[in-house]
Write an enzyme that holds these catalytic residues in place. Structure first.
Site, PDB file in Angstrom:
ATOM      1  CB  SER A   1      66.771  36.802  22.657  1.00 23.01           C
ATOM      2  OG  SER A   1      66.934  37.940  22.251  1.00 23.01           O
TER       3      SER A   1
ATOM      4  CG  ASP B   1      65.607  44.375  26.972  1.00 19.07           C
ATOM      5  OD1 ASP B   1      66.640  44.524  26.504  1.00 19.07           O
ATOM      6  OD2 ASP B   1      65.109  42.224  26.573  1.00 19.07           O
TER       7      ASP B   1
ATOM      8  CG  HIS C   1      67.791  41.128  25.497  1.00 16.70           C
ATOM      9  ND1 HIS C   1      66.189  41.049  25.300  1.00 16.70           N
ATOM     10  CD2 HIS C   1      68.491  40.320  24.662  1.00 16.70           C
ATOM     11  CE1 HIS C   1      66.642  40.394  24.223  1.00 16.70           C
ATOM     12  NE2 HIS C   1      67.565  39.867  23.447  1.00 16.70           N
TER      13      HIS C   1
END
Ligand SMILES: *[C@@H]1O[C@H](CO)[C@@H](O)[C@H](O)[C@H]1NC(C)=O
Length: 290
Positions: free
Chosen positions: A97, A216, A272
């Site tokens: 990320s 996400d 996510h």
């Protein structure tokens, strides 16, 4: 805004002299970096783990990942990698990320020695973001600061230097500004002149694995996790990596890598960074073993 720096970097030596680096934050991850490290150690015997930290404390706070100069972080990471004798045979890298994912790609593009072998990007924003849907993390104060700073001018020098979010802010409606003033993302994505060194270095990778989280709600647009993005000049229609100028002109060597079977696009259900231990072991571990 004060530039806080913090960074979590874990390098692992696999049995066949392959090393791995994990760069990531613990903000939204059900599996912390510590537990991922432990899991890899359990799965691959003799694994060597080196954790490099830049900054004050373990990344637990969203703020740590928000305020730093990514270019400086890449430099620091590169010099740490170069100094580690155990990494000289090459290593596998993994980024989770935030800025960390493409920061890891920047390391591959800028620092060919020691050689990175496989790059795994988990929920990384390779084409940047254009939106802060659920501003990653829990701190609304930080999110408000970020929004204010972005409104004040994502491409101003000061904001570019100190706000990570701005360093991967990609405004399709202000393409010229983005190309000219994005200090980090436009550089590593070859938006200005093509740097042949970047092309050459990235193509040294044996595999470049990109994981996209299909539900996400943090990354906007989520296509960025597979190197896609909004088409330039508007903010609705998407294009895939393969449809982009970057690919068609092969400015970064990604088309050549795709043809050579080096690009791996993995999709997984979930929000996510929501993945299970089983998923990780089944889908990502094989890349770390080779
Ligand atoms: C290309 O990238 C390399 C590695 O970061 C850098 O040393 C070099 O200055 C860059 N070249 C240009 C023309 O920007």
């Amino acid at each position: 805004l004060s530039p806080l720096t913090d960074f979590n970097y874990i390098c692992m030596n696999l049995p066949c002299d392959v090393f791995m680096c994990v760069v990531g934050d613990s903000c939204c991850n059900p599996l912390s970096m510590g537990s991922i490290k432990k899991m890899i150690e359990e799965q691959i015997s003799g694994v060597y783990v080196l954790s490099l930290m830049i900054g004050k404390n373990v990344v637990q706070d969203t703020e740590n990942g928000f305020f730093m100069d990514v270019n400086e972080q890449v430099d620091t990471v590169c010099s740490q990698l170069a100094q580690d004798k155990r990494l000289q045979g090459g290593y596998n890298a993994m980024g989770f990320s935030q800025g960390r994912s493409f920061c890891t790609r920047a390391v591959a593009q800028r620092c060919p020695s020691p050689p990175m072998k496989t790059l795994i990007s988990v929920g990384g924003q390779h084409q940047g973001v254009y939106g802060l849907p659920r501003c990653p993390g829990e701190s609304s104060k930080v999110c408000d600061m970020i929004r204010e700073a972005l409104n004040a001018g994502a491409y101003s020098d000061f904001v570019q230097k100190h706000l990570v979010q701005a360093q991967y802010w990609h405004d399709p409606l202000n393409d010229d500004l983005y190309k000219t003033h994005s200090r980090f993302l436009a550089d590593i994505n070859q938006e200005r002149a093509v740097n042949e060194t970047y092309r050459k270095n990235l193509q040294q990778l044996q595999k470049f694995v990109m994981v996209k989280f299909l539900q996400d709600s943090v990354v906007d647009p989520v296509e960025s996790e597979w190197f896609g993005f909004l088409k330039t000049g508007q903010a609705k229609e998407m294009e895939t990596l393969q449809e982009s100028v970057l690919y068609k002109e092969d400015r970064l060597g990604l088309a050549a890598m795709d043809k050579a079977g080096k690009l791996v696009f993995l999709g997984t259900d979930g929000d996510h960074l929501q993945f299970s231990r089983e998923w990780f072991i089944h889908n990502l571990m094989p890349f770390l073993r080779s």
